[in-house]
Design an enzyme around this catalytic site. Structure first.
Site, mmCIF file in Angstrom:
data_model
loop_
_atom_site.group_PDB
_atom_site.id
_atom_site.type_symbol
_atom_site.label_atom_id
_atom_site.label_comp_id
_atom_site.label_asym_id
_atom_site.label_seq_id
_atom_site.Cartn_x
_atom_site.Cartn_y
_atom_site.Cartn_z
ATOM 1 N N ASP A 14 0.821 -1.212 0.000
ATOM 2 C CA ASP A 14 0.000 0.000 0.000
ATOM 3 C C ASP A 14 0.854 1.261 0.000
ATOM 4 O O ASP A 14 0.693 2.138 -0.854
ATOM 5 C CB ASP A 14 -0.933 0.022 1.218
ATOM 6 C CG ASP A 14 -2.099 -0.945 1.069
ATOM 7 O OD1 ASP A 14 -2.270 -1.491 -0.033
ATOM 8 O OD2 ASP A 14 -2.825 -1.146 2.055
ATOM 9 N N ARG A 94 -0.212 4.044 17.702
ATOM 10 C CA ARG A 94 -0.611 5.040 16.712
ATOM 11 C C ARG A 94 -0.386 6.489 17.145
ATOM 12 O O ARG A 94 0.068 7.306 16.329
ATOM 13 C CB ARG A 94 -2.071 4.828 16.299
ATOM 14 C CG ARG A 94 -2.353 3.529 15.541
ATOM 15 C CD ARG A 94 -1.278 3.195 14.544
ATOM 16 N NE ARG A 94 -1.652 2.098 13.650
ATOM 17 C CZ ARG A 94 -0.808 1.211 13.169
ATOM 18 N NH1 ARG A 94 0.475 1.277 13.520
ATOM 19 N NH2 ARG A 94 -1.204 0.275 12.342
ATOM 20 N N ASP A 123 -7.461 2.935 12.359
ATOM 21 C CA ASP A 123 -6.182 3.647 12.302
ATOM 22 C C ASP A 123 -6.292 5.022 11.667
ATOM 23 O O ASP A 123 -5.570 5.948 12.045
ATOM 24 C CB ASP A 123 -5.136 2.805 11.572
ATOM 25 C CG ASP A 123 -4.589 1.684 12.426
ATOM 26 O OD1 ASP A 123 -4.744 1.774 13.662
ATOM 27 O OD2 ASP A 123 -4.016 0.734 11.882
ATOM 28 N N SER A 177 -3.783 -9.902 6.978
ATOM 29 C CA SER A 177 -3.404 -8.508 7.210
ATOM 30 C C SER A 177 -2.871 -8.431 8.634
ATOM 31 O O SER A 177 -3.586 -8.760 9.586
ATOM 32 C CB SER A 177 -4.619 -7.588 7.043
ATOM 33 O OG SER A 177 -4.295 -6.261 7.397
#
Length: 406
Positions: A14, A94, A123, A177
């Site tokens: 990505d 994060r 996220d 993932s």
């Protein structure tokens, strides 16, 4: 001069595809930033890949100790667990990543920050709330929500890269993932998308093994804490990051910390995932065992509420908020005397108590034993029960008076 954009770069497909996409659609100079929270070998070869794909430069920032000391420890002290199962592995990292992205954006004089989070997940919220809290003037680019982003599969991303002269060893084959840092690794996708399917643990697990395949002999471990912070394992003093590494090895070996959960995302949907948090599970349990001895009843009860509140705050990406600061201040105040040693045995997915000691223990054997002592007179309980149950008795008398008590 071209404007600069800071890209949160993992090196995966990505974010690799995003580099030429940013240059093509915005004519930005792309500055890649990889935040090392303990991803391990995932960082190998990133600089060459980023520059090959068109980035001007790549920063790799080692924030492992800051992650452990400033983000993990407060959550451990609070016993912050989202929906009673999830130990916040991705959620805790994060805000720190957002903080570092802002720092590099300021250093580079960038006009924008870009991230590769999808429009369905948590996220995007965590990254963007962090950026907004620290740099409200910076533009945020989220390709997956941008009309100019036409890719919708790994195959289309690979084709896009090839069309831009980027031929990298990415496979279109389906895989889980995953998100990994020092604290945990998460798994989503494949059979996990069907909550009626059992996880294929033989294919899935990375940090450890299942309890069935764990050793048949248990292993004793002793941990020491000072003011709620872990300081040693089996008498060996270590910094928090090394303690987590050691506990990960121990927990993985004995099948500790595997959680299969269907959780409620912030955006409103349910998602199913498997989390491996071997060291974190041990650390949470050891800290809680120590607190049982030390905190008084009312503080312990209030702390449970505050821990649940902190888990929600962290999960929802509101780390940089007055509420998080206030809740953490309360939690920190409860840790002043959380000092002592916890012993336990690891055995086939279980953490079994083997003794806890503390100089600040409120456990008093004289009071707790069945032997009458000077500090507790059995006769005192009668008056206490009469007062404690007064409202119950008054209501029962009124019910009886009106014929409503059978």
């Amino acid at each position: 001069m071209k404007e600069k954009v800071v890209l949160a770069y993992s090196g995966g497909l990505d974010t690799t595809a995003i580099i030429p996409w940013l240059k093509e659609n915005f004519d930005y100079e792309v500055i890649c930033v990889c935040i090392d929270c303990g991803q391990g070998e995932e960082l190998d070869g990133l600089e060459e890949r980023a520059k090959f794909c068109g980035a001007e430069k790549l920063y790799i920032l080692d924030v492992i100790d800051e992650f452990c000391d400033e983000y993990i420890v407060p959550c451990v002290q609070a016993h912050a667990v989202y929906e009673n199962k999830y130990l916040l592995g991705t959620s805790m990292a994060r805000p720190l990543i957002a903080k570092k992205l802002v720092e590099i954006a300021r250093k580079e004089g960038a006009a924008a920050i870009c991230h590769g989070a999808t429009g369905k997940g948590n996220d995007q919220i965590r990254f963007e709330l962090g950026i907004k809290a620290l740099a409200p003037d910076l533009k945020i680019i989220a390709p997956w929500r941008n009309d100019k982003w036409k890719m919708d599969s790994r195959e289309s991303e690979i084709a896009y890269c090839k069309a831009h002269g980027i031929d990298l060893p990415f496979s279109a084959d389906s895989s889980y993932s995953r998100d990994r840092n020092l604290w945990h690794i998460s798994h989503e996708g494949l059979e996990l998308e069907d909550p009626g399917s059992e996880p294929n643990y033989g294919h899935l697990l990375v940090l450890g093994t299942t309890p069935e395949k764990a050793p048949n002999e248990g292993e004793y471990v002793a941990m020491a804490f000072e003011k709620g912070i872990p300081v040693s394992i089996n008498g060996k003093k270590m910094k928090v990051s090394d303690i987590i590494r050691e506990l990960n090895a121990l927990g993985g070996k004995h099948g500790i910390g595997i959680v299969d959960i269907v959780e409620n995302r912030v955006v409103g949907m349910k998602s199913r995932g498997v989390y491996e948090t071997p060291g974190g599970t041990i650390l949470y349990e050891a800290h809680q065992q120590l607190e049982e001895l030390i905190l008084d009843r009312d503080t312990y009860a209030a702390k449970i509420d505050m821990g649940n509140k902190l888990s929600q705050i962290v999960y929802e990406g509101k780390w940089f908020s007055p509420l998080r600061e206030a809740v953490q201040a309360f939690i920190t105040s409860t840790q002043q005397y959380v000092t002592g040693e916890v012993k336990f045995k690891l055995y086939k997915g279980n953490i079994i108590k083997a003794g806890t000691t503390s100089p600040y223990s409120l456990y008093n054997e004289t009071i707790a034993s069945f032997t009458t002592g000077d500090l507790y007179d059995h006769h005192d309980a009668e008056g206490f029960i009469n007062l404690f149950g007064l409202s119950t008795k008054v209501r029962a008398l009124k019910m009886q008076e009106n014929g409503n008590l059978e």
